[in-house]
Write an enzyme that holds these catalytic residues in place. Structure first.
Site, short mmCIF file in Angstrom:
data_model
loop_
_atom_site.label_atom_id
_atom_site.label_comp_id
_atom_site.label_asym_id
_atom_site.label_seq_id
_atom_site.Cartn_x
_atom_site.Cartn_y
_atom_site.Cartn_z
N PHE A 1 2.12 -1.69 8.85
CA PHE A 1 2.45 -1.81 10.27
C PHE A 1 2.37 -3.30 10.61
CE2 PHE A 1 2.27 2.47 12.33
CZ PHE A 1 1.88 3.23 11.24
N ASP B 1 1.31 -4.74 13.10
CA ASP B 1 0.02 -5.10 13.70
C ASP B 1 -0.92 -5.67 12.63
OD1 ASP B 1 0.24 -3.08 16.40
OD2 ASP B 1 1.28 -2.43 14.59
N GLU C 1 0.83 -1.20 0.00
CA GLU C 1 0.00 0.00 0.00
C GLU C 1 0.87 1.26 0.00
OE1 GLU C 1 -2.38 -0.72 3.49
OE2 GLU C 1 -3.00 -2.65 2.71
N SER D 1 -5.74 -4.38 1.18
CA SER D 1 -6.16 -5.77 1.03
C SER D 1 -4.99 -6.64 1.48
CB SER D 1 -6.49 -6.09 -0.43
OG SER D 1 -7.47 -5.25 -0.97
N GLU D 2 -4.75 -6.68 2.77
CA GLU D 2 -3.57 -7.39 3.25
C GLU D 2 -3.56 -8.86 2.84
OE1 GLU D 2 -4.87 -4.89 4.83
OE2 GLU D 2 -3.16 -3.63 5.28
N HIS E 1 -1.02 0.13 16.59
CA HIS E 1 0.03 0.50 15.64
C HIS E 1 1.42 0.48 16.28
CE1 HIS E 1 -3.25 1.98 13.14
NE2 HIS E 1 -2.41 2.26 12.17
C1 LIG Z 1 -5.77 -3.16 7.67
C2 LIG Z 1 -5.06 -1.87 7.55
N1 LIG Z 1 -4.26 -1.67 6.50
C3 LIG Z 1 -3.61 -0.50 6.35
C4 LIG Z 1 -3.76 0.48 7.28
C5 LIG Z 1 -2.99 1.78 7.13
N2 LIG Z 1 -3.90 2.84 6.77
C6 LIG Z 1 -4.40 3.65 7.69
S1 LIG Z 1 -5.50 4.73 7.05
C7 LIG Z 1 -5.29 4.10 5.52
C8 LIG Z 1 -6.06 4.67 4.39
C9 LIG Z 1 -7.51 4.46 4.60
O1 LIG Z 1 -8.21 5.06 3.58
P1 LIG Z 1 -9.77 5.26 3.70
O2 LIG Z 1 -10.43 3.99 4.10
O3 LIG Z 1 -10.21 5.87 2.42
O4 LIG Z 1 -9.99 6.27 4.90
P2 LIG Z 1 -9.52 7.78 5.03
O5 LIG Z 1 -8.18 7.74 5.68
O6 LIG Z 1 -9.52 8.37 3.69
O7 LIG Z 1 -10.52 8.39 5.95
C10 LIG Z 1 -4.39 3.06 5.52
C11 LIG Z 1 -3.98 2.32 4.33
C12 LIG Z 1 -4.58 0.22 8.38
N3 LIG Z 1 -4.75 1.12 9.35
N4 LIG Z 1 -5.24 -0.95 8.49
#
Ligand SMILES: Cc1ncc(C[n+]2csc(CCOP(=O)(O)OP(=O)(O)O)c2C)c(N)n1
Ligand SMILES: Cc1ncc(C[n+]2csc(CCOP(=O)(O)OP(=O)(O)O)c2C)c(N)n1
Ligand SMILES: [Mg+2]
Ligand SMILES: [Mg+2]
Lengths: 325, 326, 326, 325
Positions: B84, B86, B30, B60-61, B130
């Site tokens: 992360f 986690d 990602e 999509s882990e 995290h």
């Molecule tokens: C399972 C998971 N993968 C990756 C992350 C890292 N991460 C935190 S916010 C984010 C983006 C999320 O995007 P969205 O769902 O559009 O929410 P927004 O931040 O735009 O409110 C990611 C990839 C996470 N917290 N959890």
């Protein structure tokens, strides 16, 4: 499809059916341990699809995967020897019924965690694209797998990356003992989900080997042309219970009846007849299959058990299992 | 003077070196492309190697790690990033049930040469979801190699070993170390997986640490030196293969063992190490074995609380002092 | 003579007793209703309590455990089934990152009174993905209670304690014990979580075992008795809370410790126990501590191979014999 | 919507906006540690939705959840104190920005693993049904969350069980630094997926508090009537970067411009004007918000840090953290 080709597919299906029957009998004789998930009734999907694939394509299957292993060239003897815990088994008795694998022919494994192999197939398709080989990957899975998260992630990724991968759902109406309709929000668990990924979804008679072949061939060409993945939902039915322990009493007699009348082998025989192949020819093919399986059972029975030292090999690529100095 | 590089830069450098050597190495994860990764550990890769080898994925882990596995068993050497550590929980099936088992359960038919890289550990106020040091999740699963470097040079050298390895490697990059600096290692620098490093020699007690706890142990050793206690510090570098013999060798001299672990005490790697020592090294021990590990709680947000949970040098000093007096 | 019940029946009995007492107790899982569960451990529940309290789910482990969590924090006491403990990997985020942390990270605002039940362990030829003893995955995560009973009475009593607990409990039912029999415990039988049981008294060595390994340890003890070695056998029953004091008390008498674990050596619970003993009980030990655990490999299919991996009584006997001679 | 109600919503949005701005400033001053994900620009979704809910309904949010906590009654002081690691914080400084929770008003948490809370909301809705309370559960999540497995499992289960749960996607066009369109197979990441679960999916202007309110109200009534879940995709845009470290240079200036012109507060002011509310009245509401936040900042700054012993409380329901005897 021409008669000779169909006859070959019929013989393959007969071989699978007879192997499944043998597996069942060996189980009852106490010669097969653990569990088995027989694919009797679902042969046309494996055989029809395989016939539409290239020899170097990749196949990923589930714990109900005997038919896929055999459709990709595993012999009844290799399969039965594995089920009977013999050193000559496909996985040298380390995998068992749920993990039949024949990597040398692109059958890259049977996975027993529902849905887990869908992302793997996506990755294999990605790999094919990266290497520029024109290979295709196919994941076969059950109706029940359409409700697990990995399904969703895999289909989206495959669609976004427009990968050459096909998702073939064997919809046999049940997960283990529960009707898929009772736990799924749409009538077609796989095909109705395809629009969520902007890809084609289609339903096919999974017991009609010709129909399966045609659909897979069409989607395979499309995928190889760079037009991305597709979902094929093949309607079918299992002749046995979910696994060895299951008498399948939860299925209405009328339903079982109806599906037994819609047997993939009978259907293929019917089509052969239409193409002018006399019944004796089909029967001869079936007889050959019977003989092969009979001889496979004997050979598997005669094969030695695995060397106990094998328990500590094959964790690492160098062959061993040491986790410490 | 040799060039200096940060731990963060060392990650990108280590990957880039392998991508240059071997076209089979590809990256996915990602925000790893244009953005260069949330921790800027993949900066420059997209530019040098292009979008055909550096792939941005959806959130999509399972698909990321599952696809890496599919690619690995068909001839590629994927390097997947889980942002992360986690979030390894979101694709745990692949780490626990698929990747480490497929070779074994197929009787050796397939090989899974992949690396799952992930930002690990706490101390930065990122809270309970995290901040975990999750190496121990992987330790419960036979079939995974587990690397957790503590210096930029080791990052480069261990990434080289991990990416060239035909076995799956989970590679833990410590968030708290990203800004630390060290010499840029020479071309083709490789650090074989499973070799601990003695980072400080000493005669009185052996401190065994991993990743972020290596500097903590070294700081403690410096403090102990003032008190006349001469601590040897071992950087374990990997949990699998676990370099038990290096630790036993050290104990032959020091007879005293303290592990320094960022993870909670329950289920930590130090326990496995100690249990080997309490068996094979029992005769060497002249004092109880002590594990300095985190409290058995989730990681709290506030610094004032997080400091209570994760070990610091003074905790180590106190523990060693008690042992030395035993 | 007291009524006899199987371990399998004890599961349904234990759940039913709690469902009768408390309308907040509800069950969800795959095939648990009409089918009575794949292992027949929920037989009769649908009939007695109806479809409003016994819910069949799709194959959606994350939704099952995630929904159980949502129900738990809003007033229910859900009992979720994950069919095989290997599949905990498919919902690991909930077990590792959500359920055990939400109370802490909200400063105590929410409580998560749920039970995740699961069929655990090997020895039945189910292969690498359906045979693991996965309690140790949970042990790496603070905030989960971990129960693993070895007898039908304990199943009933520990289920009662688990379901009434305001904390999340992961409840491991051992597949290899399902057919074993024992006395039906009296109404309102409760076995407090975190209390180990001395199931055989002995003076020479302490064997600590869990679940399927309790009968193995007892069998070994019987064999050792023939050789004049008097083993005490402790059934740990829970990993969290871990009853260390019971073990230390025993060691005061025996001075020798052997753990008997079905899981792989690396990362096993015995390591955590041994590390506490090597610290707090160091002065009690007169011999090395030995862990009899499974080989660090995935579980193979064939009996002949699986037997090489999972400990049996003779492995335990050999280990103890060596210690006794130390 | 009547002017008085809209004015109240406007004031709530202003309060959130000013709190987010304060959080940003405090961060730059080094008074907020860790990370923050500001919701400035997305206020109308939280406020509009909350206004359509009952006081006893349940809300589940993400790490970008300040607006949801406040829309459910958390005060700016409670929120800022949490961000500033004070004992008076919403979660007593144990959660931080990503985990704002106010259980007493049904705001059951902010979860930082993308998608994880969707199944929880399903479970809360199931619980409401079991207890017969008529409560509703709402999960708010980002566009990026629509590609993770938990999304799929949650929506299917909710649909199959026809639960009173709403899935509200805040589509702000980006996950962290990647456009959602680049990694999603359909144009509407949430709404286009609703048919996969046989439930309604709708797109709404997420910056129009009245439109959000109307849509949530409608779906809430439907769900309470027993007609099951729905998906609402609210289009919006974040004013800041993804998190504190992000200058958001990946966003085209023109796009940012366009969205800043489509600000939820401006929109609400415009609507208020249409309803005959004089600009001074809106300005006065905003002034009140400013004053509240100013005073909240001062109070939070003055609040004590947490007692270090708190590190070892709250693991278990009895209050402690002991894992062994
Ligand atoms: C399972 C998971 N993968 C990756 C992350 C890292 N991460 C935190 S916010 C984010 C983006 C999320 O995007 P969205 O769902 O559009 O929410 P927004 O931040 O735009 O409110 C990611 C990839 C996470 N917290 N959890
Ligand atoms: C993640 C996961 N959950 C549950 C199971 C147990 N299980 C094995 S097969 C099965 C039913 C699968 O149904 P379906 O996908 O329709 O395949 P079929 O067995 O009908 O071929 C279940 C629930 C599993 N193996 N993996
Ligand atoms: Mg099925
Ligand atoms: Mg977004």
């Amino acid at each position: 499809m021409e008669a000779t080709e169909l006859l070959a597919l019929y013989e393959q299906m007969a071989l699978i059916r007879r192997t499944e029957k043998a597996a069942h009998d060996l189980f009852l004789q106490g010669l097969v341990k653990g569990t088995t998930h027989l694919a009797a009734g679902q042969e046309a999907i494996a055989v029809g699809a395989s016939a539409a694939l290239r020899a170097d394509d990749y196949v990923f299957a589930t714990y109900r995967g005997h038919h896929h292993a055999m459709a990709r060239g595993a012999t009844p003897e290799e399969c039965l020897a594995e089920l009977m815990s013999r050193a000559t088994g496909l996985c040298r008795a380390k995998g068992g019924s749920m993990h039949l694998t024949k990597a040398s022919t692109g059958m890259l494994g049977s996975y027993a965690i529902v849905g887990s192999h869908l992302p793997m197939a996506v990755g294999a398709a990605w790999s094919a694209r990266l290497r520029g080989t024109g290979q295709l990957a196919v994941a076969f899975f059950g109706d029940g797998a359409t409700n697990i998260g990995a399904f969703h992630e895999a289909l989206n990724l495959a669609a976004v990356w427009k990968l050459p991968v096909l998702f073939v759902c064997e919809n046999n109406l049940y997960m283990e003992y529960t009707r898929i309709a009772d736990v799924t929000a749409v009538p077609r668990p796989a095909a109705d989900r395809a629009p969520s990924y902007g890809i084609p979804g289609e339903v096919v008679d999974g017991n009609d080997v010709v129909a399966v072949h045609e659909a897979v061939d069409r989607f395979a060409r499309r995928a190889r042309a760079g037009d991305g993945p597709a979902v094929l939902e093949a309607e079918t039915y299992r002749h046995f219970g979910h696994s060895r322990a299951d008498p399948a009493t939860y299925r209405p007699a009328e339903e079982v009846e109806r599906w037994l009348r819609h047997d993939p082998l009978d259907l293929a025989r019917g089509r052969l007849a239409e193409l002018g192949v006399p019944p004796e020819t089909s029967t001869a093919a079936d007889e050959r299959a019977r003989a092969v399986v009979e001889q496979a059972v004997a050979a598997a029975k005669a094969a030695p058990p695995p060397d106990p030292r094998e328990a500590l090999t094959d964790v690492w690529a160098e062959g061993g299992a040491a986790w410490r100095t | 003077m040799a060039d200096v590089i940060t731990y963060r830069e060392a990650v990108a450098e280590g990957i880039a070196r392998e991508m240059r050597r071997d076209p089979a190495v590809v990256c996915l994860g990602e925000d790893i492309g244009e953005a260069g990764g949330v921790f800027k550990t993949t900066v420059g890769l997209l530019k040098e190697f292009g979008p055909e080898r550096v792939w941005d994925t959806p959130i999509s882990e399972q698909a990321i790690v599952g696809a890496a596995m599919g690619a690995a068993i068909t001839g590629m050497r994927p390097v997947a990033e889980i942002m992360f550590s986690d979030f390894l929980a979101c694709c745990w099936d692949y780490l626990a049930n698929e990747i480490p088992k497929v070779r074994y359960m197929t009787g050796g038919q397939v090989t899974v040469p992949l690396v799952v890289r992930t930002a690990n550990g706490g101390g930065l106020g990122f809270g309970a979801q995290h901040s975990q040091a999750t190496e121990n999740w992987a330790l419960t699963v036979p079939g995974l190699k587990i690397a957790a470097p503590s210096t930029p040079a080791d990052v480069v050298g261990m990434l080289a070993a991990a990416i060239r390895s035909d076995d799956p490697v989970v590679f833990f990059e410590h968030k708290g170390l990203l800004a630390t600096k060290g010499p840029l290692p020479p071309p083709d620098h490789i650090v074989e997986l499973g070799r601990a490093a003695v980072v400080r020699e000493g005669a009185d007690v052996t401190l065994v640490a991993l990743a972020s706890m290596v500097p903590v142990a070294l700081e403690a050793a410096a403090g102990l030196a003032q008190e006349g206690i001469d601590a040897e510090v071992i950087d374990l570098r990997c949990l699998v293969p676990l370099d038990v013999s290096r630790v036993l060798t050290s104990l032959r001299r020091t007879s005293r063992l303290v592990t320094v672990e960022e993870n909670p005490y329950q289920g930590g790697w130090g326990a496995t190490l100690v249990s080997v020592v309490a068996d094979e090294g029992f005769g060497l021990l002249e004092a109880p074995v002590r594990r300095v590990a985190a409290q058995c709680v989730p990681l709290p947000f506030a610094d004032a609380l997080e400091d209570q949970v994760i070990p610091a040098a003074d905790t180590v000093v106190t523990a060693v002092r008690a042992l030395a007096a035993y």
